[in-house]
Design a protein around this motif. Structure first.
Motif, PDB file in Angstrom:
ATOM      1  N   ALA A  54     -14.377  60.325  19.839  1.00 31.86           N
ATOM      2  CA  ALA A  54     -12.842  59.558  18.781  1.00 31.86           C
ATOM      3  C   ALA A  54     -12.802  60.391  17.540  1.00 31.86           C
ATOM      4  O   ALA A  54     -11.682  61.224  17.731  1.00 31.86           O
ATOM      5  CB  ALA A  54     -13.783  58.267  18.198  1.00 31.86           C
ATOM      6  N   ILE A  55     -13.525  61.258  16.582  1.00 36.45           N
ATOM      7  CA  ILE A  55     -13.211  62.175  16.152  1.00 36.45           C
ATOM      8  C   ILE A  55     -12.470  63.283  16.573  1.00 36.45           C
ATOM      9  O   ILE A  55     -12.341  63.974  16.024  1.00 36.45           O
ATOM     10  CB  ILE A  55     -14.817  62.672  15.820  1.00 36.45           C
ATOM     11  N   VAL A  56     -13.336  63.836  17.639  1.00 35.50           N
ATOM     12  CA  VAL A  56     -12.500  65.077  17.843  1.00 35.50           C
ATOM     13  C   VAL A  56     -10.829  64.884  17.987  1.00 35.50           C
ATOM     14  O   VAL A  56     -10.256  65.704  17.432  1.00 35.50           O
ATOM     15  CB  VAL A  56     -13.311  65.701  19.529  1.00 35.50           C
ATOM     16  N   ALA A  57     -10.878  64.072  18.762  1.00 36.05           N
ATOM     17  CA  ALA A  57      -9.765  63.423  19.507  1.00 36.05           C
ATOM     18  C   ALA A  57      -8.862  62.839  18.125  1.00 36.05           C
ATOM     19  O   ALA A  57      -7.494  63.525  18.295  1.00 36.05           O
ATOM     20  CB  ALA A  57      -9.800  61.952  20.794  1.00 36.05           C
ATOM     21  N   VAL A 116     -12.496  60.092   9.731  1.00 32.95           N
ATOM     22  CA  VAL A 116     -14.073  60.254  10.188  1.00 32.95           C
ATOM     23  C   VAL A 116     -14.382  59.250   9.514  1.00 32.95           C
ATOM     24  O   VAL A 116     -16.091  58.956  10.404  1.00 32.95           O
ATOM     25  CB  VAL A 116     -14.242  62.017  10.156  1.00 32.95           C
ATOM     26  N   CYS A 117     -14.648  58.942   8.307  1.00 30.57           N
ATOM     27  CA  CYS A 117     -14.738  57.580   7.797  1.00 30.57           C
ATOM     28  C   CYS A 117     -14.982  56.397   8.192  1.00 30.57           C
ATOM     29  O   CYS A 117     -16.009  55.668   8.677  1.00 30.57           O
ATOM     30  CB  CYS A 117     -14.629  57.758   6.681  1.00 30.57           C
ATOM     31  N   LEU A 156      -4.582  64.182  15.586  1.00 29.17           N
ATOM     32  CA  LEU A 156      -4.017  64.644  13.789  1.00 29.17           C
ATOM     33  C   LEU A 156      -3.303  65.836  13.362  1.00 29.17           C
ATOM     34  O   LEU A 156      -2.107  66.081  12.601  1.00 29.17           O
ATOM     35  CB  LEU A 156      -5.075  64.301  12.499  1.00 29.17           C
ATOM     36  N   GLY A 157      -3.926  66.599  14.081  1.00 27.42           N
ATOM     37  CA  GLY A 157      -3.654  68.822  13.622  1.00 27.42           C
ATOM     38  C   GLY A 157      -2.009  68.600  14.100  1.00 27.42           C
ATOM     39  O   GLY A 157      -1.396  68.875  14.220  1.00 27.42           O
ATOM     40  N   ARG A 158      -1.813  67.458  15.237  1.00 29.95           N
ATOM     41  CA  ARG A 158      -0.489  68.304  16.607  1.00 29.95           C
ATOM     42  C   ARG A 158       0.517  67.161  14.883  1.00 29.95           C
ATOM     43  O   ARG A 158       1.427  68.188  15.914  1.00 29.95           O
ATOM     44  CB  ARG A 158      -1.191  67.642  17.516  1.00 29.95           C
TER      45      ARG A 158
END
Length: 109
Positions: free
Chosen positions: A19-22, A40-41, A27-29
């Motif tokens: 979930a964090i990596v996705a 992340v929190c 978000l970066g995309r």
């Protein structure tokens, strides 16, 4: 087939990592990097919920709930253009919640 607590722990932590990596990739995309700390929190908070029952640690309900609430407050601060204060709020707030939980678990045994 019964699932033991070690299996639940493993599945929950794999799910948290995925979930964090996705979330970071998504978000970066969309160039929304400022929301990474809040997401992340949120994910870390959510990961405590299934562990509360599995390990018979009711304080994990509070830990998860407080981290998720903190994530939402942090997201509002970050989205309002107050990036540095939002990150400080999330970082120190999450540290306080997690250290308090760790101390409580350590004392309880």
């Amino acid at each position: 087939m019964a699932v033991n607590s070690f299996q639940v722990f493993g599945r929950v932590n794999i799910g948290q990592t995925v979930a964090i990596v996705a979330a970071v990739l998504l978000l970066g995309r969309f160039e929304q990097w400022e929301y990474v700390p809040a997401v992340v929190c949120l994910v870390v908070g959510a990961h405590f919920l299934p562990l509360a029952r599995t390990f018979a640690q009711p304080q994990y309900w509070w830990t998860g709930g407080l981290l998720m609430a903190l994530a939402l407050v942090g997201a509002v601060a970050l989205g309002g253009g107050d990036g540095s204060n939002g990150r400080v709020l999330l970082g120190f707030g999450a540290a306080l919640v997690l250290w308090t939980t760790a101390l409580h678990v350590a004392r309880k045994g």
